[in-house]
Design a protein around this motif. Structure first.
Motif, PDB file in Angstrom:
ATOM      1  N   UNK A  37     -19.191 -14.009  -2.246  1.00  0.00           N
ATOM      2  CA  UNK A  37     -18.440 -13.822  -3.530  1.00  0.00           C
ATOM      3  C   UNK A  37     -16.668 -14.726  -4.102  1.00  0.00           C
ATOM      4  N   UNK A  38     -16.849 -15.166  -5.215  1.00  0.00           N
ATOM      5  CA  UNK A  38     -16.059 -15.741  -5.406  1.00  0.00           C
ATOM      6  C   UNK A  38     -15.245 -15.007  -7.234  1.00  0.00           C
ATOM      7  N   UNK A  39     -13.929 -15.819  -7.072  1.00  0.00           N
ATOM      8  CA  UNK A  39     -13.808 -15.227  -9.017  1.00  0.00           C
ATOM      9  C   UNK A  39     -14.166 -16.359 -10.240  1.00  0.00           C
ATOM     10  N   UNK A  94     -17.915  -6.476  -2.930  1.00  0.00           N
ATOM     11  CA  UNK A  94     -18.861  -6.920  -2.133  1.00  0.00           C
ATOM     12  C   UNK A  94     -18.363  -7.364  -1.114  1.00  0.00           C
ATOM     13  N   UNK A  95     -16.838  -8.047  -0.795  1.00  0.00           N
ATOM     14  CA  UNK A  95     -16.129  -8.269   0.228  1.00  0.00           C
ATOM     15  C   UNK A  95     -15.424  -7.571   1.524  1.00  0.00           C
ATOM     16  N   UNK A 142     -12.262  -0.752   2.672  1.00  0.00           N
ATOM     17  CA  UNK A 142     -11.152  -0.428   1.320  1.00  0.00           C
ATOM     18  C   UNK A 142     -11.140  -1.096   0.383  1.00  0.00           C
ATOM     19  N   UNK A 143     -12.532  -1.199  -0.519  1.00  0.00           N
ATOM     20  CA  UNK A 143     -12.282  -1.937  -1.840  1.00  0.00           C
ATOM     21  C   UNK A 143     -11.184  -2.618  -2.676  1.00  0.00           C
ATOM     22  N   UNK A 144     -10.397  -1.478  -2.457  1.00  0.00           N
ATOM     23  CA  UNK A 144      -9.113  -1.139  -3.561  1.00  0.00           C
ATOM     24  C   UNK A 144      -7.169  -2.419  -2.599  1.00  0.00           C
ATOM     25  N   UNK A 149      -9.021  -7.758  -1.497  1.00  0.00           N
ATOM     26  CA  UNK A 149      -8.099  -8.532  -2.615  1.00  0.00           C
ATOM     27  C   UNK A 149      -7.772 -10.153  -1.740  1.00  0.00           C
ATOM     28  N   UNK A 150      -7.146 -10.160  -0.359  1.00  0.00           N
ATOM     29  CA  UNK A 150      -6.713 -11.606   0.130  1.00  0.00           C
ATOM     30  C   UNK A 150      -7.862 -12.130   0.209  1.00  0.00           C
ATOM     31  N   UNK A 151      -9.338 -11.068   0.732  1.00  0.00           N
ATOM     32  CA  UNK A 151     -10.499 -12.271   0.920  1.00  0.00           C
ATOM     33  C   UNK A 151     -11.193 -12.818  -0.407  1.00  0.00           C
ATOM     34  N   UNK A 152     -10.916 -12.282  -1.157  1.00  0.00           N
ATOM     35  CA  UNK A 152     -11.642 -12.824  -2.247  1.00  0.00           C
ATOM     36  C   UNK A 152     -10.741 -13.808  -3.384  1.00  0.00           C
ATOM     37  N   UNK A 153      -9.036 -14.000  -3.236  1.00  0.00           N
ATOM     38  CA  UNK A 153      -8.374 -14.772  -3.322  1.00  0.00           C
ATOM     39  C   UNK A 153      -7.999 -15.777  -2.489  1.00  0.00           C
TER      40      UNK A 153
END
Length: 217
Positions: A37-39, A94-95, A142-144, A149-153
């Motif tokens: 998953x990416x933004x 997702x992450x 925890x999604x928050x 957040x770092x995984x997604x970035x």
């Protein structure tokens, strides 16, 4: 066996269709898939481009083509109540549903895509629906959290460094295949089509210097 990386954002209807179509399109091929998953908005920002839904006539065409493609492929699809919407909660979920150091499995990704594109036009960003999806997925992290957040970035930045500019993109052996209609090319590559080995892949992408567009005054 080839290893594929499937880059996606659930905001993209093309990614949703490519996800559903993938097993059939690659039937008979030997491969594994890693879902990343990416933004999508980060890709657009990096290349200075608007999203398809931000250009009105392009938005109209995009959803007409998507409706036709879904009809042709026999894949049920309904556009959510609002589009574009903020996909960050879904991307982080997702992450968070993946083990530390891993990526989400196909079942998780399927539930997220169908939350958006098979919900009879419901609001994909509804807090109540997001809470129900989180309860169903029951993520181990925890999604928050800052970790997620770092995984997604990191995933989005790594995709940009590879040259990913849109979703869906499939990466295999360093080659990038973009879009729903690229699945046929992926299948050909996995089956050993000689076109990819005789220089045509590289030659097709060779730069041809031409006119440089300038701003109109």
């Amino acid at each position: 066996m080839k290893h594929l990386r499937f880059y996606f954002d659930p905001i993209s209807p093309y990614a949703a269709l490519a996800f559903e179509r993938l097993p059939e399109a690659l039937a008979g091929c030997s491969y594994s898939v890693e879902y990343r998953p990416i933004l999508f908005a980060a890709l657009l920002h990096a290349v200075g481009q608007k999203g398809p839904a931000e250009i009105e006539h392009k938005r109209q065409w995009t959803f007409r083509q998507i409706a036709w493609s879904a009809h042709k492929l026999g894949i049920p699809m309904q556009v959510p109540a609002q589009h574009p919407f903020n996909p960050l909660p879904l991307l982080r979920l997702a992450w968070a549903s993946a083990p530390a150091g891993g990526t989400p499995n196909r079942l998780t990704v399927e539930k997220i895509f169908r939350h958006v594109w098979r919900a009879q036009g419901a609001d994909a960003a509804s807090p109540e629906r997001l809470a129900a999806l989180a309860q169903e997925l029951n993520p181990p992290r925890d999604p928050a959290s800052e970790e997620i957040k770092e995984n997604l970035r990191d995933a989005s930045e790594q995709a940009l460094k590879l040259g990913v500019f849109g979703v869906p993109t499939i990466e295999v052996d360093g080659k990038l295949f973009w879009g729903l209609d690229a699945l046929e090319m992926v299948a050909a590559y996995l089956r050993g089509d000689p076109w990819f080995e005789q220089g045509d892949w590289e030659a097709a992408a060779r730069a041809r210097p031409g006119v440089v567009r300038r701003a109109m005054h």
